[in-house]
Design an enzyme around this catalytic site. Sequence first.
Site, short mmCIF file in Angstrom:
data_model
loop_
_atom_site.label_atom_id
_atom_site.label_comp_id
_atom_site.label_asym_id
_atom_site.label_seq_id
_atom_site.Cartn_x
_atom_site.Cartn_y
_atom_site.Cartn_z
N LYS A 1 -14.80 8.01 -3.31
CA LYS A 1 -15.95 8.40 -2.55
C LYS A 1 -16.88 9.81 -2.82
O LYS A 1 -17.82 9.96 -3.06
CB LYS A 1 -15.85 8.44 -1.11
CG LYS A 1 -15.42 6.99 -0.79
CD LYS A 1 -14.76 6.87 0.74
CE LYS A 1 -13.98 5.44 0.91
NZ LYS A 1 -13.04 5.41 2.39
N THR B 1 -8.51 6.49 -1.85
CA THR B 1 -9.94 6.06 -2.00
C THR B 1 -11.06 6.87 -1.66
O THR B 1 -12.24 7.08 -2.01
CB THR B 1 -10.29 4.70 -0.82
OG1 THR B 1 -9.53 5.05 0.46
CG2 THR B 1 -9.39 3.44 -1.36
N HIS C 1 0.75 -1.25 -0.06
CA HIS C 1 -0.21 -0.17 -0.02
C HIS C 1 0.78 1.51 0.10
O HIS C 1 0.28 2.27 0.24
CB HIS C 1 -0.89 0.00 1.16
CG HIS C 1 -1.92 -1.04 1.32
ND1 HIS C 1 -3.42 -0.80 0.85
CD2 HIS C 1 -1.78 -2.38 1.64
CE1 HIS C 1 -3.94 -1.88 0.95
NE2 HIS C 1 -3.35 -2.72 1.45
N LYS D 1 -8.58 13.58 4.76
CA LYS D 1 -7.57 12.67 4.72
C LYS D 1 -6.80 12.83 5.82
O LYS D 1 -6.65 14.00 6.40
CB LYS D 1 -6.91 12.34 3.30
CG LYS D 1 -6.33 13.83 3.04
CD LYS D 1 -5.74 13.32 1.34
CE LYS D 1 -6.73 13.50 0.27
NZ LYS D 1 -6.30 13.02 -0.67
N ARG D 2 -5.81 11.73 6.15
CA ARG D 2 -4.86 12.04 7.15
C ARG D 2 -4.06 13.20 6.57
O ARG D 2 -3.94 13.19 5.31
CB ARG D 2 -4.00 10.86 7.25
CG ARG D 2 -4.61 9.63 8.02
CD ARG D 2 -5.10 9.75 9.44
NE ARG D 2 -4.05 10.00 10.28
CZ ARG D 2 -3.27 8.93 11.09
NH1 ARG D 2 -4.26 8.18 11.30
NH2 ARG D 2 -2.32 9.15 11.83
N LYS E 1 0.79 14.43 1.10
CA LYS E 1 -0.52 14.75 0.59
C LYS E 1 -0.99 16.21 0.40
O LYS E 1 -2.02 16.56 -0.18
CB LYS E 1 -1.77 14.17 1.62
CG LYS E 1 -1.54 12.60 1.74
CD LYS E 1 -2.69 12.28 2.72
CE LYS E 1 -2.73 10.67 3.27
NZ LYS E 1 -3.29 9.61 2.29
O1 HBZ Z 1 -3.75 2.83 1.74
C1 HBZ Z 1 -3.17 3.83 2.41
C2 HBZ Z 1 -2.33 4.64 1.01
O2 HBZ Z 1 -1.87 5.66 1.59
C3 HBZ Z 1 -3.67 5.12 0.00
O3 HBZ Z 1 -3.06 5.51 -1.16
C4 HBZ Z 1 -4.45 3.78 -0.24
O4 HBZ Z 1 -5.41 4.19 -1.21
C5 HBZ Z 1 -4.73 2.94 0.90
C6 HBZ Z 1 -5.61 1.64 0.59
O5 HBZ Z 1 -4.69 1.05 -0.15
N1 HBZ Z 1 -2.19 3.65 3.25
C7 HBZ Z 1 -2.53 3.56 4.58
O6 HBZ Z 1 -3.81 3.91 4.72
N2 HBZ Z 1 -1.70 3.22 5.27
C8 HBZ Z 1 -1.94 3.03 6.84
O7 HBZ Z 1 -2.92 3.50 7.27
C9 HBZ Z 1 -0.89 2.60 7.63
C10 HBZ Z 1 -1.05 2.01 8.90
C11 HBZ Z 1 -0.01 1.58 9.81
C12 HBZ Z 1 1.17 1.52 9.21
C13 HBZ Z 1 1.82 1.93 7.71
C14 HBZ Z 1 0.35 2.40 7.30
O8 HBZ Z 1 2.06 0.89 10.24
#
Ligand code: HBZ
Length: 839
Positions: free
Chosen positions: A677, A673, A374, A565-566, A571
């Site tokens: 939405k 995502t 991801h 978003k975060r 971003k």
């Molecule tokens: O995953 C996100 C990507 O940034 C986004 O582009 C993508 O659409 C989405 C689904 O595929 N990544 C995250 O949300 N990542 C985390 O939340 C995360 C949580 C804990 C971690 C590392 C990343 O240790």
Amino acid sequence: TVPNQPIECVPTVVVEDDRTGLSVETLKRAFQDNLFYIQGKFANIATQNDYYMALAYTVRDRLLRRWLTTAETHTHQGVRTVAYLSAEFLMGPHLGNNLISLGIYDEAKQAITELGLDFDALLQQEEEPGLGNGGLGRLAACYLDSMASLDIPSIGYGIRYEFGIFDQDIRDGWQIESTDKWLRYGNPWEISRPEWAVEVKLGGHTERYTDENGRNRTRWIPHEVVMGIPYDTPILGYKTNTATTLRLWSAAAAESFDFAAFNSGDYFRAVQQKTVSETLTKVLYPNDESAQGKKLRLAQQIFFVSCSLQDMMLILIRQGIPLEQFHEKFAVQLNDTHPAIAVAELMRLLMDEHGIEWDTAWRITQKTLSYTNHTLLPEALERWGMGLFSTLLPRHLEIIYEINSQFLDDIRRKFPNDDARLSRMSLIDEAGERYVRMAHLACVGSHAINGVAALHSELLKQDVLRDFYELYPEKFSNKTNGVTPRRFMVLSNPRLTNLITSKIGDGWIKHLDDLRKLEAFVEDADFRQQWRDIKLAIKQDLATYIKQVNGIDVDPTSLFDIQAKRIHEYKRQHLDVLHIITLYNRIKANPDVHITPRTFIFGGKAAPGYFMAKLIIKLINSVGDVVNNDPDVRDRLKVVFLKDYNVKFAQRVYPAADLSEQISLAGKEASGTGNMKFSMNGSLTIGTLDGANVEIRDEVGAENFFLFGLTTPEVYELKAKGYNPYHYYESNPALKAVIDRIASGGFSNGDTNLFNPLVSTLLYKDDYLLLADYQSYIDCQDRVSQTYLDQEYWTRLSILNSARMGKFSSDRSIREYCEDIWYVKPVAVELKEYVQAGT
Ligand code: HBZ
């Protein structure tokens, strides 16, 4: 535990009884019954939460027959099941979604209203299970919805964090975190299954021994054993009988284990040990996109992975299926590397606990597992320091060494005399301090590896996982993310849903490509008027909310420009801020300048330890304080930061947007995502060619998408030739004026220090190329403002955006995973005719 008794105990359920009936009258009766017998309250002393619980139990009762029948059907048919392993499931509230899936939303609303209660207030009462950070966790939740809706035998495995993602408050413009006590008033959706608890070992050492057949085996003598208790939540598919299970593990002390302490009579020390075990699942780590290397985090990973794999094995053992068939019965998807320890743990369980030979175990492991990446950000790739890893997981380290040695031999055969390649690809990073590389482990142990958008999957092959692609090209594929239209259209936007359904029927809810039929109405002026009226009414609702919570008056006819978003530098929320200040400067230079009125809305949490992200929040709020209160602005610009952005709140935000900001630096956002939405709900997108934006633009048409910014190859090129942000600052007077206004304390009461870390990062480092993309962004925003003035034209674009979003249903994504990676087929679940029991 006592084995199951044969089946006298299958319930005799009256078809239309108070636990199954779907009519308004039955629902009312059941609600009152639950208020009395479950909540133990007379109506006159019941709280809002009691009412919510009574309704939740009423709905849960109606899920149970479908849920149990699903499990029974899958067991009897011996089907192959998807096990989706994810450290995060960002489910959002269950009540509304379950009502939609059951097809009784309107009936429940009527029942509750006729009882004199406020139905929407009851929906709002639910504490959402915020067991995730952002996109990755929410994706897992959308995929459960789609797997259930498509009748795919499946189970989601994760962690039952006692505290999910923190609650965010804003004080003096800064983010303040507090704990998310989502379980405080109980969780009506879950059922605990202590009888299916399993044990997980941690720490200690290993020993060799010879078993009764004279084979050399390894035994792990742990330092500590923790119990995993499963909590199950049903996830009902939309208008189908399939209800999938979300099985979350909670840690508990294995009391009998600490025998040393008991034997020495140290009762208190033994009991104290309990709290150590129980901290394991206490709290979700709140970092997205950065790996922290904390021991507790690794413990969480092995804990839920081991529990889940043991659980799958027990399911097979109970059915008398040999574990050599594990891969025929389970397809295990690793949601990022958080569960990647599954590669070593599955090997260990098969070999050490079940006596299967290495080669067979390795074949089973590879055929079972597949891995989704991801992220492209290097700082987000997980690696574990060797010291920590060997202390906590000594046996896994041995297994990883053995996998690595065979793997490196394989590379040597295919790429002779290439030492650089060996050290790049090794499962162990030995450049300085030694680390275990989790992405490499996942790649080696899986038969399939995928990215989450077309561009992202290409970049994985060219860059982050290039060596692995050269070694195993056949493992790689793309699975573009999707989102569930049930939650993000039907539930969050009932007005638009009704309008769409009135024109094209409701088939689109399960077949989102049907939205294309809306294109036939683009030239229908009445339809466009209705479409606009709905958007305005939703914006009005959000304006009311903003007034209540932020105390800011916003004009619902202004352009609602939303970035939710975060918060992260890649971003580029601060690029959005540079635009706001650009407009503000134009007004200050000439108060009568023409400006399309806009409301800039931000929402999102910053990782608590991420200083820059927190400073960006402070900047947004500070710019808001100045702009919102400057009489020269004459209310043409408003800046609002909505605190505590979560799933529940997101559902109100997506439908209210005119413009969706998807402005990450090209090559950084794996997919996104939220972009999907927003667009489904009729928002237009301003965005870069990043992540799934590329495909969204392909679908909706270039003429219906506001594109700006450098492309990924241009980014690489610019960085390669030496990027100098200061040059952009010096040579662009508008940009210079914007930065100077921040730097000179224009938003900090003259304090030139406050935003200095941001300003100097932009001027002298600017890893995410804000200054390089600035002018292109501003020009594009000017086109947006111009376009918005022609409301008829804008509405056409808005309709076309919704109409062309079919591809981004998570149903499409799940179908692709099923066909290309999991080899799992839908299984119809039929509800048995229950015997009519009479009274
Ligand atoms: O995953 C996100 C990507 O940034 C986004 O582009 C993508 O659409 C989405 C689904 O595929 N990544 C995250 O949300 N990542 C985390 O939340 C995360 C949580 C804990 C971690 C590392 C990343 O240790």
